[in-house]
Design a protein around this motif. Structure first.
Motif: not given
Lengths: 637, 369
Positions: B130-135, B179-186
């Motif tokens: 997740f750190g390297e994929n920039r997304r 922490l990588a921004g997982l959508r809370l809806r998901l």
């Protein structure tokens, strides 16, 4: 290196998410603290009472150890139920008085009871301490009659080991309570103190398989510790059943023959094709039943102080000079190294001089000129002095080692020792001296520094019998863990040598002539069957020393060896008999005769021969060297 | 590689709290095994000695994970992950059987339990991913790929079978993804799926003893002497401790084995019994401090990789602590989830300390490039 540094936007979102989760966690921990407060402070009284009146008890249920069977399914070692009288200290009010009352009721020494309790004082106080193992029916009744005066004293029915055959004590070994040293070892992890584990022999070697799994009974008890109701029971799991390679009939023949011979010593009988042990004994023996439910101190002390060392497993730990049985190793080495051919002749005039010393042959008049076959048949010392001198000590060492001497057999029994076959390197390393060629002469007839264990001799003769494969002797044939028998794979051979068949055949011809020609092993002959073998006589003390020590009262008679295999051309049995202070090899051949006769009778489907009487064996008792003239060199037959 | 000034950025408060928890753990192991595993007069049990050795080894592991830049470690995360899979396969094929499962590789007189190192390996590889994929973790495809990275070791560990250790990989995944921004809806969708899967898992995936544990947890009084025994005994153990406890080595519940594996799964119950509610508060406070302080390291991290790595490691750690403490009070079904830093177990202690080495590493290098 990563270049994904956090942009201000990301950092803001990250900080937000972190703060959220931090509050969440703080809340969760606060909730946990509240829960503990409720149990520990608000409801403390209730739980304290429950802990104090915790009337649920876990009583351990010892698991029966696995049964041992012989190769035909006959029971060798089994279990029986015995009664133990035990003490749960938790319920005892006055320990001293309880022990005194119990001692009086059962007639046991009160000091011994106190000792047992002291030894186990660190055990949890609810766990029963066994005070009287294998209690008699009278003792249990006496205890039960006074049970109101004996709070905390209970009786339990437990499985105990039983050795019904009276055979092969050292092979089965014995069991005993796990020691403090063992408790802290990784291989006994999870075993509780007080558990019975194997302490010698197969019981020790396969303890893990045999042990089974302790069960539990959860009971509700009253304040005296008496069981009121059984709430739950996890029955113990019996240990795995093991099938041994031992053949009960061969084993019995071995023991019967030793009983009749009235000598101490050892015997190992193998199947030379795969190393399966068919019979195994060490004498004097002990009664493993004495250990089964806790050995009493007097018996243990007697076993340990006995000068004959009955606890020693002579088959694995006794080291003796091989005497003339060693000559085949010299012969094979000389043939394979190309030093001699089977028709090599040497002249024996009753002795010969090497390096300025005179070495005598056992036959005073000499054997005249003979070839290898006849030299083995007659066990001529001068022939092997000559060949051994040509071969040299290091090549003798090489071939004896290839045949299994001076190295471990790696039998699946604990505490095997190695013998010694000297070499120039060995002497340099241990004594920091060079090897003198003159020393080789006595090595060539299995004297001097050479020493071997009986089990390594069994491997040696089996290797000669099967054509060069140094099989690993082993006892485990199959295992049954409750789901059916599974064959235990035989351990691979220790080594394999490429021998030239014709050369080995010359030696084997000689071994056949020892028994069936005019040799020294005629007593092992079995009608209509081809037995091959070799006798050996191992000097306990040099003839010079014998005169000096004659009055010391020690047993100075020579040891007798007999190694054998049969049938000659397709051997199915091989073995060794050692008679400690048994005068000479032919006496050992008499013992082997009964083993071989039993083996062939069984194979032919005939009735087994009855156990021999002492007279049947026609043993010699005259010690030819007791007051004889002093001769240097060998006294070999 | 290790500049001297970095030394001043080591978070000594966190180090101190972690070591204090380890010390409490060793003391409690000594206390619970003192009576039941005697080893000569006056000797502490063998468990105590083993745990002390493991602590020393764990500190070495912590030091190694501290000295090497975490970015270098992350670059090799595939190698670390690969070795983990190989070791887990080895355990399944050749491992030593103990307590009804194959979990161990013998190393001399001790046993190595590779599954305990799973959390670190998974945290490393997911943080790297997740750190390297920039997304970040906004993309469902990325979440699925990361999920596969988690499921493989999880399945291998569950097969041993060691379901307790296996499920601790899930919070590692969630920690990184969150922490990588997982959508809370998901996250909500996940929860619903899990709820729907439960009855299916109940029928097909769980073994009888596992079902029994959950059932008895839901109604312990119904079966007080079978599996409910442990739950009841855990509550008695904790409750009888009171405010100040029965005193060091004075506990009767754990020591006399009313509680099974007291030095392992139920070490916190023994702490509660012997040191009372005050002891519980101290230990809970220390754990909370360690967790919150570690999350600060994520906040301060130089890069995404560092922040996600801390998130993964602390996710697994916090889950284990909360679950085990809840279970210790008889408030959750009995599972083989140990209390990190305190429970008996060399591999677990070493792996946990190595994890804290990484967290310290992230914080220490927040200014370096």
């Amino acid at each position: 290196m990563s270049t994904t540094t956090l942009m201000p936007d990301d950092r803001r979102s990250l900080t937000l998410r972190l703060s959220f989760v931090q509050y969440l966690l703080a809340f969760a921990f606060a909730a946990l603290a509240v829960a503990f407060w409720i149990f520990q402070v608000a409801q403390h009284e209730r739980f304290r009472e429950m802990a104090e009146n915790n009337h649920l008890r876990r009583l351990p249920l010892p698991a029966p150890r696995g049964v041992l069977l012989d190769r035909n399914g006959r029971i060798l070692v089994e279990n029986q139920n015995v009664y133990n009288i035990a003490l749960v200290r938790e319920q005892t009010r006055n320990l001293d008085e309880t022990l005194r009352t119990l001692a009086m009721a059962t007639g046991v020494d009160v000091a011994q009871l106190r000792d047992t309790v002291n030894r186990r004082r660190r055990d949890p106080s609810y766990r029963p301490i066994v005070l009287i193992e294998n209690a008699s029916f009278e003792q249990v009744v006496a205890m039960w009659a006074r049970r109101w005066e004996l709070p905390g004293v209970i009786y339990q029915e437990v499985p105990s080991r039983k050795y019904p055959t009276g055979l092969a004590a050292h092979l089965f070994g014995y069991v005993g309570e796990i020691t403090e040293g063992q408790l802290s070892r990784a291989d006994f992890e999870g075993v509780e103190s007080g558990t019975i584990v194997g302490q010698a022999g197969v019981e020790q070697a396969y303890n893990r398989l045999l042990m089974g799994k302790e069960g539990n009974r959860i009971v509700e008890v009253n304040s005296l510790g008496r069981e009121l109701t059984k709430l739950d029971e996890q029955p113990p799991v019996e240990g795995r059943r093991l099938q041994l390679t031992i053949d009960y009939d061969i084993q019995k023949a071995v023991e019967d023959a030793f009983d009749a011979a009235e000598f101490n010593g050892a015997a190992v009988v193998l199947d030379p094709r795969n190393g399966e042990v068919l019979g195994f004994t060490s004498r004097p023996a002990y009664d493993p039943n004495a250990f089964a439910s806790g050995i009493d101190r007097a018996t243990w002390a007697a076993l340990n102080t006995d000068e004959l060392k009955p606890l020693q497993n002579r088959a694995l730990q006794g080291r003796y000079s091989p005497g003339s049985t060693f000559k085949m190793a010299v012969a094979l080495g000389a043939l394979e190294e190309g030093i001699i051919k089977p028709d090599f002749h040497a002249n024996c005039s009753g002795g010969a001089t090497f390096y300025g010393h005179y070495f005598a042959c056992w036959k005073k008049g000499g054997h005249g000129s003979l070839d290898l076959r006849h030299a083995i048949e007659q066990s001529c010392d001068v022939y092997f002095y000559t060949v051994g001198n040509m071969l040299g000590v290091d090549r003798i060492n090489k071939w004896a080692t290839l045949l299994g001497l001076g190295v471990k057999s790696n039998i699946d029994l604990p505490n095997e020792l190695t013998g010694l076959v000297p070499s120039s390197e060995w002497k340099r390393e241990t004594k920091h001296e060079k090897w003198y060629a003159g020393e080789t002469i006595s090595v060539a007839i299995g004297q001097g520094q050479v020493s071997v264990t009986p089990v390594s001799m069994a491997v040696y003769i089996a290797t000669l019998a099967n054509g060069g494969t140094r099989v690993t002797p082993h006892l485990l044939k199959a295992v049954d863990d409750g789901t059916g028998w599974k064959e235990a794979p035989a351990p691979p051979p220790q080594s394999k040598i490429d021998v030239t068949p014709e050369k080995l055949q010359a030696i084997r011809d000689g071994l056949w002539m020892v028994v069936n020609g005019g040799g020294t092993g005629g007593r092992a002959r079995v009608d209509r069957h081809d037995v091959s073998g070799k006798t050996g006589t191992s000097q306990v003390i040099s003839n010079l020393g014998r005169l000096a020590a004659a009055r010391s009262g020690k047993d100075l008679r020579d040891h007798g060896w007999f190694v054998f295999f049969a049938p000659r051309d397709n051997p199915q049995i091989a073995g060794v008999v050692l008679l400690e202070h048994g005068i000479h090899g032919p006496n050992a051949a008499s013992v082997a005769h009964h083993i071989l006769e039993t083996f062939f009778a069984k194979q032919d489907g005939k009735p087994l021969p009855p156990p021999p009487t002492h007279e049947d064996l026609r043993l010699d008792y005259k010690d030819p060297y007791a007051r004889g003239s002093v001769v240097t060199g060998g006294g070999q037959q | 590689m290790f500049e001297r000034r970095l030394f001043f950025h080591v978070d000594w408060l966190l180090v101190g709290a972690v070591l204090l928890l380890c010390a409490i753990g060793v003391a409690m192991i000594y206390s619970t095994t003192y009576v039941t595993v005697p080893n000569g007069p006056g000797h502490p049990g063998a468990y105590f000695r083993t745990q002390t050795y493991a602590l020393a080894l764990g500190l070495v592991a912590l030091l190694i994970c501290l000295v090497v830049d975490y970015r270098v470690l992350a670059e090799h995360s595939l190698l670390v992950y690969g070795s983990l899979i190989v070791m887990l396969l080895f355990v399944l094929l050749k491992g030593q059987t103990q307590m009804g499962g194959q979990r161990w590789i013998p190393v001399g007189p001790y046993h190595l339990q590779p599954s305990e190192f799973g959390r670190i390996a998974v945290a490393l590889i997911l943080a790297m991913y997740f750190g390297e994929n920039r997304r970040g973790a906004r993309n469902t495809g990325d979440l699925i790929i990361a999920g596969v990275f988690t499921i493989v070791p999880l399945a291998l560990i569950a097969k041993q079978p060691d379901l307790g250790t296996a499920v601790t990989l899930i919070p590692v995944y969630l920690g990184v993804a969150y922490l990588a921004g997982l959508r809370l809806r998901l996250l909500a969708v996940f929860a619903i799926i899990a709820a729907l899967m439960a009855p299916i898992a109940w029928h097909y995936a769980l073994k009888d003893y596992q079902k029994q544990r959950i059932q008895t947890f839901l109604d312990p009084e119904q079966d007080p002497r079978g599996a409910g025994y442990q739950t009841i005994q855990a509550r008695i153990t904790v409750g009888s401790g009171g405010l100040t406890g029965k005193g060091f080595r004075q506990g009767t519940q754990g020591q006399y084995k009313f509680l099974p594996v007291a030095h392992n799964d139920f070490i916190f119950s023994v702490l509660a019994e012997e040191e009372g509610f005050l002891g519980v508060l101290t230990a809970l406070g220390l754990y909370l401090f360690v967790i919150l302080r570690s999350l600060e390291a994520a906040r301060l991290a130089k890069d995404r990789l560092g922040a996600y790595l801390v998130g993964g490691i602390i996710g697994g750690f916090a889950f284990q602590v909360i679950y085990n403490v809840t279970m210790s009070a008889g408030l959750a079904p009995v599972k083989g989830i140990t209390l990190p830093l305190m429970s008996y177990g060399g591999s677990s202690l070493i792996a946990t300390l190595a994890g804290f080495g990484l967290i310290l590493n992230v914080r220490m290098r927040r200014f370096t490039n």
